[in-house]
Design an enzyme around this catalytic site. Sequence first.
Site, PDB file in Angstrom:
ATOM      1  N   ASP A  87      15.891  -7.331  33.962  1.00 50.01           N
ATOM      2  CA  ASP A  87      16.097  -6.585  33.091  1.00 50.01           C
ATOM      3  C   ASP A  87      18.168  -5.977  32.734  1.00 50.01           C
ATOM      4  OD1 ASP A  87      13.542  -6.363  32.797  1.00 50.01           O
ATOM      5  OD2 ASP A  87      13.719  -4.108  34.131  1.00 50.01           O
ATOM      6  N   ASP A 134       4.182  -9.150  34.386  1.00 47.10           N
ATOM      7  CA  ASP A 134       4.909  -9.608  35.036  1.00 47.10           C
ATOM      8  C   ASP A 134       4.273  -9.678  36.750  1.00 47.10           C
ATOM      9  OD1 ASP A 134       4.968  -7.379  35.698  1.00 47.10           O
ATOM     10  OD2 ASP A 134       7.406  -6.808  36.075  1.00 47.10           O
TER      11      ASP A 134
END
Length: 618
Positions: free
Chosen positions: A249, A369
């Site tokens: 991220d 994910d």
Amino acid sequence: MTEAPARLVAQRGLFRGPDPVCPDGLYTTVVSGAADRERARLTVRPYSAVSTDTYFGRFPASYWQRWTVVAEVTVELVVTGSARLALVASDFRGESRPESVLDVEGAEAETVTLTAKLDKFLDGGFLWLDITTEGSALAVERMSWTVEAPERARQTSVVICTFNRADDCVRTLGALAADADALAVIDAVYVVDQGTDLVQSRPQFGEVELGLGDRLNYLRQPNLGGAGGFGRGMYEVTKSGDANILLMDDDVLCEPEIAVRLSAFANRSTRPTLVGGQMLRLLHPTRLVAGAEYADFEQLVPGKVVYNGLDDVDLLEEEIDEEGESTGRPPRGDRRVDADYNAWWSCLIPNEVVRELGLPIPLFFQWDDVEYGYRARARGYATVTLPGAGLWHADFDWKDGDKWNEYFAVRNAMIISALHSPFPPKQIARVIMSRVARALLGMQYGFAATIIKAVEDFLEGPAILADGGQQAAAAIRKLRAEYPDTIAHPVSALPELGLGTVPLVAAQPEPKLPRLVLLKRLAYLTLGKSAHTVGAVPAVDSAWWHISQFEKAVVTDAAQDSVRLRVRDKAMTIELGKRTAALAKRLLTESPRLQQEYRAAIPELTGEDNWERLYGLR
């Protein structure tokens, strides 16, 4: 791939974090006396004791024994001075035992080693180093945990997806660029910038370019969410070579060591394995979110902590046992736990797994994910969440749940549940009706409409994913703008809203029979009854069973920077309730067909042709 050295560094011995906000206690513990700690250097003063029995200091022996081909590990130190060095092990009960002890006398930049076999850790256990001095100090100039290297070591490509978090992203890149040992395992860094506030616009970006050199690949594309951004990086890496892919991220405080540990573990795993890092809370940097996670498909909830896994614990506070007594030591999670998937705040995926499984589903974001981890699991590829491989990510509970992205959380949860679970229609309908009912009782009409829209679009079938989510993102923002309760107001605006004085009303304890209370609140709503005309409610007290007692409530946002004004609307409640009941009936009849349609669409949705179309490459 690159030629591997005789020994592979599995993890470095680091004594401080990469940033002052990183607590020293997560790296080393000064048990007694005094010590001087730097990032890679440690000086233990005379008559002192220091231990690496810490989050970042421990070696996860159990995970290496279970999932890799490695039979033993060696801790190597370059030392000057005198001390006793003890290599200590724990077992799955958390009980410790000495593995190896070495007395060092008058060393001068001497390399010393201690070795432990990885043969007694299958159910759990770690290794760490204790250093004890007497009349002399000991300086540790370098420390590393090494294992036998493979014939050839595969490097790692880092992929960072970013959207209008330019400052965060450039800091993450800078952290990687400043760590030479981490860069040694990284062959490329892909930044997929999908925003309008560009990362390359920052003055520090020039320094990052110099630090990363030809490793840096800066890509721009329309906003296709996390799935599109991470997917683009996966696409580029598999096209260009065979490097493993580390997804990360943008809004993290990066511990560059994560690249070293995940890469080493992946290079020595018995078979291709997804290797994930753990999340520490950025606003509360001593707290670990979860030891390992799974998704509860029947409740449509991701991020559930596996049995025996650490669950939002402070890694520096003493652990409390089941009897409510202190154990005298912080939580360590000595028992090995196995994850179903790992979130993409940091997750390494082997190149060959991506080649076989394809790219993510174009969900825009939320649950991409989760889906990929379960897709890999169905093909026989395990996910290992590796303790001690961590970074700091923005706290989830400081983000208000009543946001436009809840649309994707609900819609995508239903899609992934249809793909990877039996997807019982009655149960799914019950969950949706319960969530909407709670939203309506909490006077969150925009939130209820968000959930309803998510279910409606799920019922449209796989065609809803054709554009990668851009139309859905725009549509849900427009829809929510029609509901005043979705608007965040600065607290200074209360007089303008006709609420100059609002009494603070704290909640009573959570009800022991929530279903009975829910029915009672619905009855009161029908009769027009309420306990409070108006009141201010703290975020922590904003549960439906409390808010439902007001005619008008001013509720603090979880982010603590604004408030929402919620006003009871009986007509709106009835209208949204009827729409929800109609959707529940559709779910009961149409779910079996939709489950087949979504499963049949996966190869096309995740294939290169579809993503090349979305990326504008064809």
